[in-house]
Write a protein that holds these residues in place. Structure first.
Motif, PDB file in Angstrom:
ATOM      1  N   MET A 219       0.808  -1.305  -0.061  1.00 31.71           N
ATOM      2  CA  MET A 219       0.053   0.191   0.047  1.00 31.71           C
ATOM      3  C   MET A 219       0.720   1.269  -0.005  1.00 31.71           C
ATOM      4  N   GLY A 220       1.887   1.121   0.721  1.00 26.69           N
ATOM      5  CA  GLY A 220       2.784   2.299   0.824  1.00 26.69           C
ATOM      6  C   GLY A 220       3.407   2.551  -0.631  1.00 26.69           C
ATOM      7  N   LEU A 221       3.797   1.634  -1.365  1.00 25.71           N
ATOM      8  CA  LEU A 221       4.386   1.823  -2.554  1.00 25.71           C
ATOM      9  C   LEU A 221       3.462   2.156  -3.598  1.00 25.71           C
ATOM     10  N   ARG A 222       2.178   1.701  -3.154  1.00 25.00           N
ATOM     11  CA  ARG A 222       1.085   2.062  -4.357  1.00 25.00           C
ATOM     12  C   ARG A 222       0.927   3.633  -4.219  1.00 25.00           C
ATOM     13  N   ALA A 223       0.763   4.048  -2.725  1.00 24.37           N
ATOM     14  CA  ALA A 223       0.535   5.582  -2.750  1.00 24.37           C
ATOM     15  C   ALA A 223       1.614   6.494  -3.295  1.00 24.37           C
ATOM     16  N   LEU A 224       2.910   5.899  -3.255  1.00 29.01           N
ATOM     17  CA  LEU A 224       3.960   6.685  -3.494  1.00 29.01           C
ATOM     18  C   LEU A 224       3.854   6.927  -5.122  1.00 29.01           C
TER      19      LEU A 224
ATOM     20  N   HIS B  87      -9.438   2.580   3.741  1.00 31.74           N
ATOM     21  CA  HIS B  87      -9.115   3.984   3.896  1.00 31.74           C
ATOM     22  C   HIS B  87      -8.149   3.989   5.330  1.00 31.74           C
ATOM     23  N   ASN B  88      -8.768   3.111   6.367  1.00 27.23           N
ATOM     24  CA  ASN B  88      -7.989   3.149   7.721  1.00 27.23           C
ATOM     25  C   ASN B  88      -6.545   2.730   7.584  1.00 27.23           C
ATOM     26  N   HIS B  89      -6.326   1.561   6.895  1.00 27.81           N
ATOM     27  CA  HIS B  89      -5.024   1.160   6.570  1.00 27.81           C
ATOM     28  C   HIS B  89      -4.169   2.225   5.933  1.00 27.81           C
ATOM     29  N   MET B  90      -4.562   2.865   4.909  1.00 27.81           N
ATOM     30  CA  MET B  90      -3.909   3.790   4.312  1.00 27.81           C
ATOM     31  C   MET B  90      -3.539   4.937   4.864  1.00 27.81           C
ATOM     32  N   VAL B  91      -4.347   5.260   5.845  1.00 31.11           N
ATOM     33  CA  VAL B  91      -4.056   6.399   6.768  1.00 31.11           C
ATOM     34  C   VAL B  91      -2.878   6.047   7.693  1.00 31.11           C
TER      35      VAL B  91
ATOM     36  N   VAL C 228      -0.552   3.991   6.854  1.00 32.63           N
ATOM     37  CA  VAL C 228       0.750   4.234   5.815  1.00 32.63           C
ATOM     38  C   VAL C 228       1.264   5.331   5.413  1.00 32.63           C
ATOM     39  N   ILE C 229       0.235   6.238   5.298  1.00 33.57           N
ATOM     40  CA  ILE C 229       0.400   7.784   4.751  1.00 33.57           C
ATOM     41  C   ILE C 229       1.152   8.391   6.128  1.00 33.57           C
ATOM     42  N   ASN C 230       0.773   8.154   7.217  1.00 36.07           N
ATOM     43  CA  ASN C 230       1.269   8.821   8.488  1.00 36.07           C
ATOM     44  C   ASN C 230       2.808   8.325   8.665  1.00 36.07           C
ATOM     45  N   GLN C 231       2.889   6.892   8.377  1.00 38.37           N
ATOM     46  CA  GLN C 231       4.399   6.663   8.628  1.00 38.37           C
ATOM     47  C   GLN C 231       5.114   7.382   7.382  1.00 38.37           C
ATOM     48  N   LEU C 232       4.726   7.293   6.229  1.00 45.54           N
ATOM     49  CA  LEU C 232       5.474   7.872   4.930  1.00 45.54           C
ATOM     50  C   LEU C 232       5.545   9.335   5.278  1.00 45.54           C
ATOM     51  N   THR C 233       4.711   9.937   6.064  1.00 42.99           N
ATOM     52  CA  THR C 233       4.868  11.452   6.311  1.00 42.99           C
ATOM     53  C   THR C 233       6.102  11.625   7.367  1.00 42.99           C
TER      54      THR C 233
ATOM     55  N   GLU D 171       8.474   9.808   7.846  1.00 46.06           N
ATOM     56  CA  GLU D 171       9.757   9.377   7.110  1.00 46.06           C
ATOM     57  C   GLU D 171      10.244  10.461   6.150  1.00 46.06           C
ATOM     58  N   GLY D 172       9.460  11.475   5.679  1.00 49.23           N
ATOM     59  CA  GLY D 172       9.693  12.527   4.863  1.00 49.23           C
ATOM     60  C   GLY D 172       9.437  12.092   3.360  1.00 49.23           C
ATOM     61  N   LEU D 173       8.813  10.959   3.119  1.00 44.14           N
ATOM     62  CA  LEU D 173       8.662  10.573   1.674  1.00 44.14           C
ATOM     63  C   LEU D 173       7.013  11.289   1.170  1.00 44.14           C
ATOM     64  N   VAL D 174       6.322  11.693   2.268  1.00 40.41           N
ATOM     65  CA  VAL D 174       5.077  12.182   1.965  1.00 40.41           C
ATOM     66  C   VAL D 174       5.056  13.670   2.670  1.00 40.41           C
ATOM     67  N   LYS D 175       4.419  14.571   2.211  1.00 38.48           N
ATOM     68  CA  LYS D 175       4.405  15.659   2.879  1.00 38.48           C
ATOM     69  C   LYS D 175       2.723  15.897   2.988  1.00 38.48           C
ATOM     70  N   GLY D 176       2.281  16.344   4.329  1.00 35.56           N
ATOM     71  CA  GLY D 176       0.874  16.633   4.541  1.00 35.56           C
ATOM     72  C   GLY D 176       0.780  17.990   4.706  1.00 35.56           C
ATOM     73  N   ILE D 177      -0.291  18.348   4.084  1.00 33.46           N
ATOM     74  CA  ILE D 177      -0.645  19.850   4.108  1.00 33.46           C
ATOM     75  C   ILE D 177      -2.035  19.896   4.681  1.00 33.46           C
ATOM     76  N   ARG D 178      -2.163  20.765   6.047  1.00 36.63           N
ATOM     77  CA  ARG D 178      -3.118  20.929   6.853  1.00 36.63           C
ATOM     78  C   ARG D 178      -4.016  22.087   6.353  1.00 36.63           C
ATOM     79  N   GLY D 179      -5.218  22.119   6.894  1.00 36.84           N
ATOM     80  CA  GLY D 179      -6.000  23.185   6.494  1.00 36.84           C
ATOM     81  C   GLY D 179      -7.098  23.000   5.294  1.00 36.84           C
ATOM     82  N   LYS D 180      -7.819  23.890   5.095  1.00 38.51           N
ATOM     83  CA  LYS D 180      -8.641  24.118   3.976  1.00 38.51           C
ATOM     84  C   LYS D 180      -7.939  23.766   2.561  1.00 38.51           C
TER      85      LYS D 180
END
Length: 149
Positions: A9-14, A39-43, A45-50, A52-61
């Motif tokens: 799932m992590g590789l697919r998300a990337l 969705h719950n599992h992907m959340v 995965v994305i949290n870990q990728l974030t 680790e710096g591989l994903v960037k989360g943008i908060r807010g509207k």
């Protein structure tokens, strides 16, 4: 050897994020709908990728997620090592094996696993999207840009 669903799932998300137009912010729900995964599992995965710096989360509207660094700097072997809890082929820690201390299987498997990661580190996320046009069609990503992340 088989990678866990978590790593898959992590590789697919990337891959999904790498195929997005530069600067586009995606939502986790887009990824889960595209791949028909939990969705719950992907959340998770994305949290870990974030972290680790591989994903960037943008908060807010208007927030969401995007790649945390260019795809050409994301090595597959390193990514798998980050996502997999254990890359050991066998678990010799239980202590109830009669061969403990005399067995050479663990060393051979460890060497093979190191070779596995080394080979995968010859490939980047960018290498995995060289067939960008086909991937965007399959995943129904409408906007194709000539230059990937």
């Amino acid at each position: 050897m088989r990678l866990t669903t978590y790593t898959d799932m992590g590789l697919r998300a990337l891959l999904f994020l790498a195929l997005q137009p530069k600067g586009q912010i995606s939502r986790i729900s887009e990824i889960t709908e595209t791949y028909s995964v939990s969705h719950n599992h992907m959340v998770k995965v994305i949290n870990q990728l974030t972290r680790e710096g591989l994903v960037k989360g943008i908060r807010g509207k208007g927030g969401g997620i995007t790649l945390g660094k260019p795809a050409e700097y994301i090595l597959l072997g390193e990514t798998i090592q980050l996502l997999e809890k254990h890359l050991d082929v066998v678990d010799c820690s239980h202590g109830n094996c009669l061969l403990t201390g005399n067995c050479r299987l663990k060393d051979a498997f460890s060497e093979a696993m190191n070779a596995f990661v080394t080979v995968l580190n010859n490939y980047t996320l960018k290498d995995m999207i060289d067939n960008r046009k086909t991937l965007t069609e399959v995943l129904q990503i409408t906007e194709i840009i000539p230059e990937p992340y």
